[in-house]
Write a protein that holds these residues in place. Structure first.
Motif, PDB file in Angstrom:
ATOM      1  N   UNK A  61      -0.779   3.918  13.067  1.00  0.00           N
ATOM      2  CA  UNK A  61      -1.552   3.011  13.915  1.00  0.00           C
ATOM      3  C   UNK A  61      -0.858   1.662  14.087  1.00  0.00           C
ATOM      4  N   UNK A  62      -0.288   1.146  13.002  1.00  0.00           N
ATOM      5  CA  UNK A  62       0.411  -0.143  13.020  1.00  0.00           C
ATOM      6  C   UNK A  62       1.529  -0.109  11.998  1.00  0.00           C
ATOM      7  N   UNK A  63       2.590  -0.850  12.276  1.00  0.00           N
ATOM      8  CA  UNK A  63       3.672  -0.982  11.320  1.00  0.00           C
ATOM      9  C   UNK A  63       4.660   0.156  11.411  1.00  0.00           C
ATOM     10  N   UNK A  64       5.390   0.342  10.306  1.00  0.00           N
ATOM     11  CA  UNK A  64       6.445   1.347  10.259  1.00  0.00           C
ATOM     12  C   UNK A  64       6.404   2.082   8.930  1.00  0.00           C
ATOM     13  N   UNK A  65       6.511   3.400   9.003  1.00  0.00           N
ATOM     14  CA  UNK A  65       6.580   4.248   7.812  1.00  0.00           C
ATOM     15  C   UNK A  65       7.766   5.183   7.949  1.00  0.00           C
ATOM     16  N   UNK A  66       8.422   5.464   6.846  1.00  0.00           N
ATOM     17  CA  UNK A  66       9.424   6.515   6.842  1.00  0.00           C
ATOM     18  C   UNK A  66       8.686   7.803   6.494  1.00  0.00           C
ATOM     19  N   UNK A 106       4.784  22.910   3.043  1.00  0.00           N
ATOM     20  CA  UNK A 106       5.889  22.108   3.568  1.00  0.00           C
ATOM     21  C   UNK A 106       6.056  20.824   2.756  1.00  0.00           C
ATOM     22  N   UNK A 107       7.249  20.575   2.209  1.00  0.00           N
ATOM     23  CA  UNK A 107       7.474  19.300   1.532  1.00  0.00           C
ATOM     24  C   UNK A 107       7.276  18.144   2.519  1.00  0.00           C
ATOM     25  N   UNK A 108       6.632  17.084   2.042  1.00  0.00           N
ATOM     26  CA  UNK A 108       6.396  15.926   2.901  1.00  0.00           C
ATOM     27  C   UNK A 108       6.226  14.683   2.056  1.00  0.00           C
ATOM     28  N   UNK A 109       6.392  13.534   2.714  1.00  0.00           N
ATOM     29  CA  UNK A 109       6.271  12.255   2.027  1.00  0.00           C
ATOM     30  C   UNK A 109       6.160  11.157   3.071  1.00  0.00           C
ATOM     31  N   UNK A 110       5.721   9.987   2.609  1.00  0.00           N
ATOM     32  CA  UNK A 110       5.791   8.785   3.429  1.00  0.00           C
ATOM     33  C   UNK A 110       6.040   7.602   2.516  1.00  0.00           C
ATOM     34  N   UNK A 111       6.670   6.589   3.078  1.00  0.00           N
ATOM     35  CA  UNK A 111       6.869   5.339   2.340  1.00  0.00           C
ATOM     36  C   UNK A 111       6.935   4.184   3.316  1.00  0.00           C
ATOM     37  N   UNK A 112       6.583   3.022   2.806  1.00  0.00           N
ATOM     38  CA  UNK A 112       6.681   1.801   3.586  1.00  0.00           C
ATOM     39  C   UNK A 112       7.863   1.015   3.036  1.00  0.00           C
ATOM     40  N   UNK A 113       9.004   1.115   3.717  1.00  0.00           N
ATOM     41  CA  UNK A 113      10.217   0.411   3.303  1.00  0.00           C
ATOM     42  C   UNK A 113      10.333  -0.943   4.003  1.00  0.00           C
ATOM     43  N   UNK A 114       9.337  -1.283   4.811  1.00  0.00           N
ATOM     44  CA  UNK A 114       9.372  -2.553   5.537  1.00  0.00           C
ATOM     45  C   UNK A 114       8.784  -3.670   4.679  1.00  0.00           C
ATOM     46  N   UNK A 115       8.747  -4.860   5.231  1.00  0.00           N
ATOM     47  CA  UNK A 115       8.179  -6.008   4.509  1.00  0.00           C
ATOM     48  C   UNK A 115       6.735  -6.292   4.919  1.00  0.00           C
ATOM     49  N   UNK A 116       6.176  -5.453   5.802  1.00  0.00           N
ATOM     50  CA  UNK A 116       4.813  -5.648   6.298  1.00  0.00           C
ATOM     51  C   UNK A 116       3.961  -4.422   5.992  1.00  0.00           C
ATOM     52  N   UNK A 117       2.642  -4.595   5.790  1.00  0.00           N
ATOM     53  CA  UNK A 117       1.775  -3.425   5.599  1.00  0.00           C
ATOM     54  C   UNK A 117       1.807  -2.517   6.838  1.00  0.00           C
ATOM     55  N   UNK A 118       1.608  -1.244   6.623  1.00  0.00           N
ATOM     56  CA  UNK A 118       1.476  -0.272   7.713  1.00  0.00           C
ATOM     57  C   UNK A 118       0.071   0.318   7.623  1.00  0.00           C
ATOM     58  N   UNK A 119      -0.425   0.788   8.752  1.00  0.00           N
ATOM     59  CA  UNK A 119      -1.764   1.387   8.786  1.00  0.00           C
ATOM     60  C   UNK A 119      -1.652   2.730   9.471  1.00  0.00           C
ATOM     61  N   UNK A 120      -2.285   3.755   8.876  1.00  0.00           N
ATOM     62  CA  UNK A 120      -2.224   5.094   9.468  1.00  0.00           C
ATOM     63  C   UNK A 120      -3.585   5.773   9.412  1.00  0.00           C
ATOM     64  N   UNK A 121      -3.776   6.703  10.325  1.00  0.00           N
ATOM     65  CA  UNK A 121      -4.908   7.619  10.290  1.00  0.00           C
ATOM     66  C   UNK A 121      -4.382   8.876   9.617  1.00  0.00           C
ATOM     67  N   UNK A 122      -5.122   9.369   8.632  1.00  0.00           N
ATOM     68  CA  UNK A 122      -4.682  10.499   7.827  1.00  0.00           C
ATOM     69  C   UNK A 122      -5.812  11.512   7.779  1.00  0.00           C
TER      70      UNK A 122
END
Length: 185
Positions: A61-66, A106-122
């Motif tokens: 929704x906002x920000x960046x996630x790997x 399925x292997x999966x992951x997420x991380x926030x490598x940025x300097x700002x919070x990220x927001x997601x719908x899960x």
């Protein structure tokens, strides 16, 4: 039977130092799919993992996630950040509007490598696996003080069909410009 309408920010909220999770639709609401809004702070890495029985969908929704959502050529090391699939897939830097569907197994992951919070719908199917998971991990984070008990996390994850491949990590970025401390007179 009625539908469920929530105002912006509505829903039961669990807040820990590592995540803020707002429950949007749950088994108690009659939903077969658990739906959450998640704020992911800088430095949070859920670690690569697999669910045998669950399917998940993530929408930034906002920000960046790997994001990682594939079987790597080799499940190596203690991090998934450099994994590659046999056909060359690599983790993706996902921004607003990007999504990831994860089938069971399925292997999966997420991380926030940025300097700002990220927001997601899960979303997770079936409910209530992740509803119970989030409730229990919030208790573990609250009891952990400065550190979280990795054995407690591992035991809890096994109960909720979370098979960890690389560690969960939360290392908040340090302020490169700390404020000077005040000295007493």
């Amino acid at each position: 039977m009625s539908g469920l309408i929530l105002p912006p920010g509505g829903g039961r909220k669990l807040v820990t130092k590592a995540q803020e999770v707002t429950f949007k639709a749950t088994q108690a609401d009659g939903s077969a799919v658990s739906v959450f809004e998640v704020v992911v702070p800088p430095g949070f890495d859920v670690g690569a993992h697999v669910h045998n029985d669950s399917q998940e969908f993530f929408y930034v929704l906002e920000g960046e996630l790997q994001l990682l959502g594939f079987e790597p050529a080799a499940r190596t090391g203690d991090t998934w950040h450099d994994w590659r699939s046999a056909d060359g897939q690599a983790p993706v830097n996902a921004t607003e509007g990007a999504s990831m569907f994860v089938p069971s197994g399925t292997p999966h992951a997420f991380r926030n490598a940025s300097s700002q919070p990220a927001r997601m719908l899960f979303t997770c199917f079936p409910s209530p696996y992740h509803e119970l998971y989030f409730e229990e991990i919030a208790e573990i984070w609250a009891a952990g003080g400065a550190a979280v008990d990795p054995k407690a996390v591992e035991q809890m994850r096994q109960r909720y069909d979370v098979h960890q491949l690389t560690p969960l990590r939360y290392q908040p970025p340090t302020d490169p410009h700390p404020k000077p401390t005040e000295r007493g007179a």
